[in-house]
Design a protein around this motif. Structure first.
Motif, PDB file in Angstrom:
ATOM      1  N   UNK A  11      90.065 129.637  68.109  1.00  0.00           N
ATOM      2  CA  UNK A  11      89.189 128.554  69.901  1.00  0.00           C
ATOM      3  C   UNK A  11      89.465 127.751  70.008  1.00  0.00           C
ATOM      4  N   UNK A  12      88.613 127.187  69.473  1.00  0.00           N
ATOM      5  CA  UNK A  12      88.329 125.414  69.250  1.00  0.00           C
ATOM      6  C   UNK A  12      89.730 124.338  68.409  1.00  0.00           C
ATOM      7  N   UNK A  13      90.453 125.016  67.659  1.00  0.00           N
ATOM      8  CA  UNK A  13      91.796 124.673  67.502  1.00  0.00           C
ATOM      9  C   UNK A  13      93.119 125.099  68.282  1.00  0.00           C
ATOM     10  N   UNK A  14      92.494 126.336  69.886  1.00  0.00           N
ATOM     11  CA  UNK A  14      93.825 125.635  70.409  1.00  0.00           C
ATOM     12  C   UNK A  14      93.322 125.097  71.597  1.00  0.00           C
ATOM     13  N   UNK A  15      92.007 124.835  71.784  1.00  0.00           N
ATOM     14  CA  UNK A  15      91.455 124.244  72.705  1.00  0.00           C
ATOM     15  C   UNK A  15      91.793 122.624  72.578  1.00  0.00           C
ATOM     16  N   UNK A  16      91.554 122.386  70.831  1.00  0.00           N
ATOM     17  CA  UNK A  16      91.355 121.002  70.756  1.00  0.00           C
ATOM     18  C   UNK A  16      92.940 119.836  70.891  1.00  0.00           C
ATOM     19  N   UNK A  17      93.547 121.029  69.346  1.00  0.00           N
ATOM     20  CA  UNK A  17      95.014 121.026  69.142  1.00  0.00           C
ATOM     21  C   UNK A  17      96.485 120.722  70.064  1.00  0.00           C
ATOM     22  N   UNK A  18      96.089 121.873  71.014  1.00  0.00           N
ATOM     23  CA  UNK A  18      97.488 122.775  71.700  1.00  0.00           C
ATOM     24  C   UNK A  18      97.459 121.632  72.796  1.00  0.00           C
ATOM     25  N   UNK A  19      97.308 120.886  73.431  1.00  0.00           N
ATOM     26  CA  UNK A  19      96.559 119.915  74.484  1.00  0.00           C
ATOM     27  C   UNK A  19      97.727 118.569  74.250  1.00  0.00           C
ATOM     28  N   UNK A  20      97.486 118.344  72.555  1.00  0.00           N
ATOM     29  CA  UNK A  20      97.907 117.116  72.226  1.00  0.00           C
ATOM     30  C   UNK A  20      98.930 117.638  71.417  1.00  0.00           C
ATOM     31  N   UNK A  21      98.860 118.964  71.773  1.00  0.00           N
ATOM     32  CA  UNK A  21     100.995 118.937  70.848  1.00  0.00           C
ATOM     33  C   UNK A  21     102.172 119.362  71.753  1.00  0.00           C
ATOM     34  N   UNK A  22     101.315 119.658  73.236  1.00  0.00           N
ATOM     35  CA  UNK A  22     102.190 119.949  74.376  1.00  0.00           C
ATOM     36  C   UNK A  22     103.242 118.645  75.514  1.00  0.00           C
ATOM     37  N   UNK A  23     102.785 117.030  74.476  1.00  0.00           N
ATOM     38  CA  UNK A  23     103.640 116.308  75.403  1.00  0.00           C
ATOM     39  C   UNK A  23     104.688 116.310  74.252  1.00  0.00           C
ATOM     40  N   UNK A  24     105.178 116.620  72.999  1.00  0.00           N
ATOM     41  CA  UNK A  24     105.690 116.725  71.970  1.00  0.00           C
ATOM     42  C   UNK A  24     107.225 117.869  72.493  1.00  0.00           C
ATOM     43  N   UNK A  25     106.569 119.115  72.812  1.00  0.00           N
ATOM     44  CA  UNK A  25     107.555 119.982  72.991  1.00  0.00           C
ATOM     45  C   UNK A  25     107.138 121.417  72.711  1.00  0.00           C
TER      46      UNK A  25
END
Length: 172
Positions: free
Chosen positions: A82-96
């Protein structure tokens, strides 16, 4: 990979984990075929996996309860995911979308490493397969994300089936 009865006594959650991974894997494969429904199918797979455990009691009979440490590591892995999703997914979104989907596969695969004390070596095998697949797709832009998604599901089905048939229900 065969799992002995002694090993299942040491890691009694193995058959239940297998019951969970198989429907999840099937739904992930379906999500590779029907990309618009990918995330809906993932959630359906989780629900089906939980239902399979709930109704698969005969495959869990004869197993001792898991240790407190096994339960704790399972819980820590879920929280870390859950922490991984909250931390990393928002950072990956701009990359597509591709990076988000591959990041999702990697986060789930990494979570399996934390489950090693809970499920033993089968989960480590699954972690390495899932992480290797996600890393390969990340590094090779020509590797279709749908193929990576499909292979991830196939890994979960295969390792899950191996875990499930380790149930005492199949030994006699």
């Amino acid at each position: 990979m065969l799992i002995s009865a002694e090993y299942v006594r040491e890691f009694p959650l193995i058959p239940g984990g297998g019951l969970f991974f198989m429907p999840v894997g099937i739904c992930i494969v379906l999500g590779s075929i029907i990309p618009r429904a990918r995330m809906l199918l993932v959630w359906a797979g989780i629900a089906l996996g939980l239902a399979t455990i709930a109704f698969g009691g005969k495959y869990l009979r004869g197993l001792s309860p898991p240790t407190l440490a096994q339960i704790a590591f399972f819980g820590v892995a879920i929280v870390a995911e859950g922490v991984g999703f909250r931390v990393f997914i928002p950072r990956l979104r701009p990359s597509g979308e591709r990076k988000v989907l591959l990041g999702t596969l990697a986060i789930v695969g990494a979570r399996f490493i934390l489950m090693l004390p809970t499920f033993g070596l089968p989960i480590l095998v699954l972690a390495m397969l899932c992480l290797g697949n996600a890393a390969l797709a990340w590094r090779l832009p020509d590797y279709p994300v749908g193929a990576a998604w499909c292979l991830d599901g196939i890994f979960k089905i295969g390792v899950g089936a191996t875990m499930w048939v380790a149930s005492p229900a199949f030994s006699g």
